[in-house]
Design a protein around this motif. Structure first.
Motif, PDB file in Angstrom:
ATOM      1  N   TRP A   1       1.023  -1.258  -0.068  1.00 32.25           N
ATOM      2  CA  TRP A   1       0.620   0.170   0.320  1.00 32.25           C
ATOM      3  C   TRP A   1       1.379   1.406  -0.659  1.00 32.25           C
ATOM      4  CZ3 TRP A   1      -1.755   2.946   4.447  1.00 32.25           C
ATOM      5  CH2 TRP A   1      -2.376   3.802   4.403  1.00 32.25           C
ATOM      6  N   ILE A   2       1.500   1.479   0.632  1.00 36.82           N
ATOM      7  CA  ILE A   2       2.741   2.362   0.975  1.00 36.82           C
ATOM      8  C   ILE A   2       3.322   1.875  -0.778  1.00 36.82           C
ATOM      9  CG2 ILE A   2       5.234   3.033   1.824  1.00 36.82           C
ATOM     10  CD1 ILE A   2       4.037   2.030   4.317  1.00 36.82           C
ATOM     11  N   PHE A   3       4.224   1.437  -1.581  1.00 31.46           N
ATOM     12  CA  PHE A   3       4.434   1.495  -2.576  1.00 31.46           C
ATOM     13  C   PHE A   3       3.075   2.444  -3.348  1.00 31.46           C
ATOM     14  CE2 PHE A   3       8.368  -0.422  -0.892  1.00 31.46           C
ATOM     15  CZ  PHE A   3       9.245  -0.474  -2.111  1.00 31.46           C
ATOM     16  N   ASP A   4       2.119   1.200  -3.134  1.00 31.30           N
ATOM     17  CA  ASP A   4       0.845   2.492  -3.904  1.00 31.30           C
ATOM     18  C   ASP A   4       1.199   3.964  -4.218  1.00 31.30           C
ATOM     19  OD1 ASP A   4       0.306  -0.636  -5.068  1.00 31.30           O
ATOM     20  OD2 ASP A   4      -1.093  -0.284  -3.301  1.00 31.30           O
ATOM     21  N   ILE A   5       0.660   4.159  -2.668  1.00 28.90           N
ATOM     22  CA  ILE A   5       1.559   5.996  -2.758  1.00 28.90           C
ATOM     23  C   ILE A   5       2.295   6.394  -3.482  1.00 28.90           C
ATOM     24  CG2 ILE A   5       0.925   7.434  -0.732  1.00 28.90           C
ATOM     25  CD1 ILE A   5      -1.010   5.482   1.083  1.00 28.90           C
ATOM     26  N   VAL A   6       3.201   5.903  -3.604  1.00 27.22           N
ATOM     27  CA  VAL A   6       4.156   6.293  -3.740  1.00 27.22           C
ATOM     28  C   VAL A   6       3.759   6.443  -5.153  1.00 27.22           C
ATOM     29  CG1 VAL A   6       7.326   6.164  -4.641  1.00 27.22           C
ATOM     30  CG2 VAL A   6       5.785   5.949  -1.874  1.00 27.22           C
TER      31      VAL A   6
END
Ligand SMILES: [Zn+2]
Length: 160
Positions: A136-141
């Motif tokens: 999820w954090i990667f998605d935001i980035v």
């Protein structure tokens, strides 16, 4: 021979480096101007027809989707797969729903689970939830830096 950055572009299909002046990708043959007509809706249609070959995953947001909405869905509803559902990447979206369900299970039933299950199962569950959170954090980035891939296709009448 040095090629300056502003004179080059990447093919949205195969990511080969092309010159700005090129109308067609020398690697895969994609005609760039056609991509302006590609939509997410057409990709959904192709998925329904099980014609996955005709679907491209591109970083540029197609005309029937909005970048700000993609960012909003990913940030606010990303733990439920919001960004993926917005661009109709159902399978990824389901991975997030499952991840969220398991996260809830872990938080709510933590103590009971450990006494019922043996250590390996609990660890596997923890790893899955961890992968899901990091994803999820990667998605935001990715959505914020324009690297998030969106399935698009050309409308039927333009594909031939
Ligand atoms: Zn190409």
């Amino acid at each position: 021979m040095a090629i300056l950055g502003r004179d080059t572009k990447k093919c949205p299909r195969c990511e080969a480096k092309c010159l700005q002046s090129q109308l067609r990708c020398p690697e895969c043959g994609l005609i760039f101007s056609r991509m302006e007509n590609a939509t997410n809706a057409a990709a959904v249609q192709r998925f329904k027809e099980k014609d996955k070959e005709a679907v491209l995953y591109v970083k540029q947001v197609p005309k029937d989707k909005k970048r700000w909405k993609l960012i909003l869905y990913t940030v606010l509803l990303g733990l439920f797969g919001g960004g993926y559902f917005y661009v109709r990447r159902w399978q990824r979206g389901l991975f997030y729903l499952l991840g969220f369900a398991l996260l809830v299970v872990c938080v709510v039933f933590n103590a009971q689970l450990i006494s019922v299950w043996d250590g390996v199962l609990i660890e596997l569950l923890g790893i899955f939830v961890g992968v899901y959170g990091v994803a999820w954090i990667f998605d935001i980035v990715y959505v914020c830096t324009g690297k998030f891939k969106i399935p698009v296709s050309l409308p039927k009448e333009e594909s031939k």
